[in-house]
Design a protein around this motif. Structure first.
Motif, mmCIF file in Angstrom:
data_model
loop_
_atom_site.group_PDB
_atom_site.id
_atom_site.type_symbol
_atom_site.label_atom_id
_atom_site.label_comp_id
_atom_site.label_asym_id
_atom_site.label_seq_id
_atom_site.Cartn_x
_atom_site.Cartn_y
_atom_site.Cartn_z
ATOM 1 N N GLN A 120 -0.958 -11.269 -9.337
ATOM 2 C CA GLN A 120 0.238 -12.116 -9.164
ATOM 3 C C GLN A 120 1.232 -10.878 -9.899
ATOM 4 O OE1 GLN A 120 0.973 -15.644 -12.266
ATOM 5 N NE2 GLN A 120 2.062 -14.162 -13.224
ATOM 6 N N GLU A 121 1.041 -10.146 -10.642
ATOM 7 C CA GLU A 121 1.816 -8.920 -11.090
ATOM 8 C C GLU A 121 2.418 -7.929 -9.928
ATOM 9 O OE1 GLU A 121 4.039 -9.619 -13.453
ATOM 10 O OE2 GLU A 121 3.088 -11.534 -13.797
ATOM 11 N N LEU A 122 1.383 -7.746 -9.334
ATOM 12 C CA LEU A 122 1.314 -6.492 -8.087
ATOM 13 C C LEU A 122 2.026 -7.270 -7.072
ATOM 14 C CD1 LEU A 122 -2.311 -5.088 -8.100
ATOM 15 C CD2 LEU A 122 -0.070 -4.144 -9.243
ATOM 16 N N GLU A 123 1.923 -8.589 -6.748
ATOM 17 C CA GLU A 123 2.812 -9.045 -5.531
ATOM 18 C C GLU A 123 3.946 -9.266 -5.820
ATOM 19 O OE1 GLU A 123 0.145 -11.193 -3.058
ATOM 20 O OE2 GLU A 123 1.724 -11.304 -1.548
ATOM 21 N N ARG A 124 4.051 -9.499 -7.100
ATOM 22 C CA ARG A 124 5.855 -9.691 -7.462
ATOM 23 C C ARG A 124 6.348 -8.431 -7.295
ATOM 24 N NH1 ARG A 124 8.722 -8.314 -12.129
ATOM 25 N NH2 ARG A 124 7.026 -7.341 -13.274
ATOM 26 N N GLY A 125 5.770 -7.222 -7.341
ATOM 27 C CA GLY A 125 6.479 -6.074 -6.840
ATOM 28 C C GLY A 125 6.231 -6.189 -5.364
ATOM 29 N N ASP A 126 5.296 -5.934 -4.722
ATOM 30 C CA ASP A 126 5.270 -6.122 -3.221
ATOM 31 C C ASP A 126 3.841 -6.601 -2.818
ATOM 32 O OD1 ASP A 126 7.110 -4.854 -0.898
ATOM 33 O OD2 ASP A 126 4.996 -4.423 -0.272
ATOM 34 N N SER A 127 3.948 -7.178 -1.674
ATOM 35 C CA SER A 127 2.660 -7.760 -1.166
ATOM 36 C C SER A 127 1.665 -6.690 -0.710
ATOM 37 C CB SER A 127 2.893 -8.636 0.104
ATOM 38 O OG SER A 127 3.609 -10.043 -0.500
ATOM 39 N N GLY A 128 2.310 -5.546 -0.307
ATOM 40 C CA GLY A 128 1.686 -4.457 0.089
ATOM 41 C C GLY A 128 0.781 -3.811 -0.829
ATOM 42 N N LEU A 129 1.327 -3.874 -2.049
ATOM 43 C CA LEU A 129 0.652 -3.259 -3.330
ATOM 44 C C LEU A 129 -0.515 -4.128 -3.650
ATOM 45 C CD1 LEU A 129 1.335 -0.848 -5.245
ATOM 46 C CD2 LEU A 129 2.466 -2.677 -6.739
ATOM 47 N N ARG A 130 -0.321 -5.413 -3.648
ATOM 48 C CA ARG A 130 -1.347 -6.320 -3.919
ATOM 49 C C ARG A 130 -2.611 -6.167 -2.810
ATOM 50 N NH1 ARG A 130 -3.397 -9.310 -0.992
ATOM 51 N NH2 ARG A 130 -1.581 -10.362 -0.302
ATOM 52 N N SER A 131 -2.011 -5.967 -1.509
ATOM 53 C CA SER A 131 -2.992 -6.034 -0.410
ATOM 54 C C SER A 131 -3.844 -4.858 -0.557
ATOM 55 C CB SER A 131 -2.197 -5.964 0.848
ATOM 56 O OG SER A 131 -2.756 -6.603 1.843
ATOM 57 N N PHE A 132 -3.007 -3.593 -0.999
ATOM 58 C CA PHE A 132 -3.876 -2.497 -1.277
ATOM 59 C C PHE A 132 -5.112 -2.870 -2.440
ATOM 60 C CE2 PHE A 132 -4.961 0.992 -4.245
ATOM 61 C CZ PHE A 132 -5.428 2.052 -3.250
ATOM 62 N N ALA A 133 -4.813 -3.319 -3.341
ATOM 63 C CA ALA A 133 -5.525 -3.621 -4.470
ATOM 64 C C ALA A 133 -6.825 -4.664 -4.134
ATOM 65 C CB ALA A 133 -5.011 -3.941 -5.782
ATOM 66 N N SER A 134 -6.104 -5.626 -3.173
ATOM 67 C CA SER A 134 -7.155 -6.732 -2.837
ATOM 68 C C SER A 134 -8.102 -6.091 -1.753
ATOM 69 C CB SER A 134 -6.642 -7.750 -1.901
ATOM 70 O OG SER A 134 -5.654 -8.460 -2.729
ATOM 71 N N VAL A 135 -7.931 -5.247 -0.879
ATOM 72 C CA VAL A 135 -8.708 -4.551 -0.149
ATOM 73 C C VAL A 135 -9.682 -3.708 -0.674
ATOM 74 C CG1 VAL A 135 -8.958 -3.153 2.063
ATOM 75 C CG2 VAL A 135 -7.290 -4.845 1.950
ATOM 76 N N GLN A 136 -9.233 -2.760 -1.471
ATOM 77 C CA GLN A 136 -9.864 -1.895 -2.482
ATOM 78 C C GLN A 136 -11.057 -2.579 -3.359
ATOM 79 O OE1 GLN A 136 -9.540 1.482 -2.279
ATOM 80 N NE2 GLN A 136 -9.947 2.447 -4.318
ATOM 81 N N GLY A 137 -10.590 -3.571 -4.176
ATOM 82 C CA GLY A 137 -11.411 -4.255 -4.623
ATOM 83 C C GLY A 137 -12.218 -5.388 -4.276
ATOM 84 N N ALA A 138 -11.836 -6.262 -3.564
ATOM 85 C CA ALA A 138 -12.371 -7.669 -3.161
ATOM 86 C C ALA A 138 -13.250 -7.340 -1.778
ATOM 87 C CB ALA A 138 -11.536 -8.683 -2.638
ATOM 88 N N LEU A 139 -12.634 -6.327 -0.790
ATOM 89 C CA LEU A 139 -13.073 -6.139 0.539
ATOM 90 C C LEU A 139 -13.979 -4.975 0.469
ATOM 91 C CD1 LEU A 139 -10.241 -7.627 2.514
ATOM 92 C CD2 LEU A 139 -12.308 -8.838 1.778
ATOM 93 N N VAL A 140 -13.733 -4.153 -0.288
ATOM 94 C CA VAL A 140 -14.602 -2.693 -0.408
ATOM 95 C C VAL A 140 -15.577 -2.686 -1.416
ATOM 96 C CG1 VAL A 140 -14.808 -0.418 -0.095
ATOM 97 C CG2 VAL A 140 -12.784 -1.456 0.995
ATOM 98 N N MET A 141 -14.929 -2.668 -2.817
ATOM 99 C CA MET A 141 -15.701 -2.533 -3.763
ATOM 100 C C MET A 141 -16.640 -3.708 -4.146
ATOM 101 S SD MET A 141 -12.857 -0.690 -6.349
ATOM 102 C CE MET A 141 -13.898 -0.689 -7.771
ATOM 103 N N TYR A 142 -16.340 -5.098 -3.630
ATOM 104 C CA TYR A 142 -17.177 -6.280 -3.986
ATOM 105 C C TYR A 142 -18.360 -5.956 -3.045
ATOM 106 C CZ TYR A 142 -18.920 -10.725 -3.540
ATOM 107 O OH TYR A 142 -19.692 -11.927 -3.679
ATOM 108 N N PRO A 143 -18.162 -5.895 -1.644
ATOM 109 C CA PRO A 143 -19.209 -5.861 -0.696
ATOM 110 C C PRO A 143 -20.237 -4.655 -1.310
ATOM 111 C CG PRO A 143 -17.455 -5.312 0.550
ATOM 112 C CD PRO A 143 -16.940 -5.761 -0.735
ATOM 113 N N ILE A 144 -19.842 -3.627 -1.714
ATOM 114 C CA ILE A 144 -20.736 -2.349 -1.967
ATOM 115 C C ILE A 144 -21.427 -2.816 -3.171
ATOM 116 C CG2 ILE A 144 -20.764 -0.099 -2.831
ATOM 117 C CD1 ILE A 144 -18.528 0.666 -1.016
ATOM 118 N N PHE A 145 -20.864 -3.513 -4.280
ATOM 119 C CA PHE A 145 -21.413 -3.849 -5.305
ATOM 120 C C PHE A 145 -22.507 -5.157 -4.893
ATOM 121 C CE2 PHE A 145 -21.461 -7.518 -8.475
ATOM 122 C CZ PHE A 145 -22.181 -6.678 -9.680
#
Ligand code: TGC
Ligand code: FAD
Length: 394
Positions: free
Chosen positions: A85-110
């Motif tokens: 929520q707070e990241l996207e308050r800054g910019d959707s691009g920032l949240r998107s970076f974190a979403s992809v890194q965490g939910a779409l890359v780290m999560y599947p590897i985990f």
């Protein structure tokens, strides 16, 4: 200096734990101090502010709900949502970076990777030392990724990947890509498997997507895989075939987006409320006019509804009972809410609303991508339609 007031009409803070509030405040302050001063310029320059990545890693924002054992913060899912929520308050691009890194890359590897994949990549991805991307979508297979034509062919030495992935967030910056490919020649009718592919593997190239009018402070790229040879160990052993596993990753990312959209909407509401109180026209502040008051009333109502939806979704996720269809409802409703609020806020701001010094139009343009990615608004409508009728209409 930010003058962000926050939006909490229903005392939702009282439903958060002290730790959850503290994490939200820490990220809120970081966004005010580090993101807000540079985001307008980065947007105009069409660049993702990479300089923020190490700080995001240090503060535990990357893969924040994954285990400490792999260098992650192991927060609960409500705290993870509040970070989005707070990241996207800054910019959707920032949240998107974190979403992809965490939910779409780290999560599947985990979740699907080998222990070697986890120990090799998760600590580096958590700290931001390495960047990841997720290649599912193809030029002709967006809403219907099951039709993908990227192939993984088995050889004596391992696998050879060929194909093109389109619209890939973080694609040009990435050190590692989670690539989904058809392995139908295994004789497996559900032959979609996930591979962990270092982006310096010969044959792997990424090119920047030109001409975007949305998410300008985000890296969006096309991935080209031309006879990319990877060893057997690149296959994630837990991805045993079919769309189920990539869709499981999407559920994680969509969950974060349901929270993130609230942040973008809060930023717009906050901006238009302040503006309405200060902007004098016809001899008095426009915030004293009934039309603008109803506009603001609609905004705060929809934000409050979205906050309650996200919080309950988070509690269900923490309890282990959240369903993908519940995530679809929250992604669809909250992003739609944010799109509408950003547009109304931009309108309230008059001519100033088209300037980068204000935030609403940037959010408005960004949210058009958010409306489309991670399952379009229509696709989530069909998922919900199927959930309530039992009939698939895809
Ligand atoms: P379908 O037959 O419905 O399902 C196949 C199997 O998967 C299971 N499943 C799910 N599991 C976990 N989470 C979900 N969300 C799931 N949805 C379905 C399902 O139970 C089934 O399991 P099994 O055991 O029976 O095999 O699959 P389908 O081919 O009919 O597809 C359905 C559809 C259209 C909903 C799906 O293809 C879809 O969601 N399409 C949208 C594609 C999409 O969202 N792409 C996003 C790409 S990544 C991205 O946009 C990143 S943006 C950057 C950022 O995040 O910030
Ligand atoms: P299409 O599927 O062609 O849809 C076009 C229109 O048709 C839409 O309005 C859609 O709702 C509608 N439609 C589709 N099917 C139906 C149907 N059955 N019934 C009625 N209407 C239908 N993908 C990744 O893999 N990784 C990423 O990191 C990633 N990042 C992205 C970043 C950005 C900025 C964008 C814009 C996209 C990103 N994507 C990523 C891709 C994204 O997930 C797709 O764009 C999305 O899934 C939609 O696919 P499409 O663009 O091909 O649209």
């Amino acid at each position: 200096m930010s003058t962000f007031q926050g939006v909490d009409f229903y005392d939702i803070d009282s439903m958060l734990s002290e730790e959850e509030r503290m994490i939200r405040e820490t990220v809120r302050q970081w966004v005010d101090e580090r993101v807000m001063p540079l985001i307008g310029e980065a947007y105009i320059e069409r660049r993702f502010p990479r300089e923020l990545i190490p700080e995001m890693g240090e503060m535990g924002m990357l893969g924040a709900n994954l285990p400490e054992k792999y260098g992650c913060a192991e927060l609960n899912n409500v705290a993870y949502g509040l970070i989005n929520q707070e990241l996207e308050r800054g910019d959707s691009g920032l949240r998107s970076f974190a979403s992809v890194q965490g939910a779409l890359v780290m999560y599947p590897i985990f979740a699907f990777g080998s222990e070697e994949h986890r120990t090799e990549w998760l600590p580096k991805l958590a700290s931001g030392e390495a960047i990841g991307c997720f290649g599912l979508t193809e030029p002709d297979f967006g809403s219907n990724p099951g039709g993908m034509i990227t192939t993984a062919r088995k050889t004596d030495a391992g696998w050879v990947l060929n194909g093109t992935k389109m619209w890939i967030t973080n694609g040009s910056m990435a050190d590692v890509a989670v690539v989904w490919a058809q392995t139908a020649e295994l004789g497996d009718v559900k032959g979609i498997r996930g591979f962990v592919v270092p982006t310096d593997t010969p044959g792997f190239t990424a090119t920047d997507q030109k001409g975007k009018l949305s998410l300008l402070a985000s890296d969006t790229s096309e991935l080209h895989l031309a006879d990319v040879e990877v060893p057997d160990s690149a296959l994630m052993p837990g991805s045993t075939g079919g769309l189920k596993h990539p869709l499981q990753c999407l559920t994680q990312a969509r969950y974060g987006i349901a929270w993130g959209a609230i942040g973008a909407a809060m930023a717009c509401f906050d901006e238009s409320r302040s503006y309405a109180k200060e902007r004098v026209m016809f001899g008095e502040p426009i915030g004293g006019k009934q039309i603008q008051q109803v506009r603001l009333a609609d905004m705060v109502t929809r934000i409050t509804q979205a906050q309650l939806l996200a919080l309950q979704l988070g509690r269900l996720k923490d309890a282990g009972s959240m369903t993908p269809q519940q995530v679809s409802m929250a992604k669809r409703a909250n992003v739609d809410m944010a799109c509408e609020i950003a547009r109304e806020s931009r309108r309230l701001l008059g001519g100033n609303g088209i300037l980068v010094e204000y935030h609403s139009m940037r959010h408005m343009a960004n949210l058009e991508s958010v409306y489309t990615y991670e399952g379009t608004h229509d696709i989530h409508g069909l998922i919900l339609g199927q959930a309530v009728t039992g009939i698939s209409a895809f």
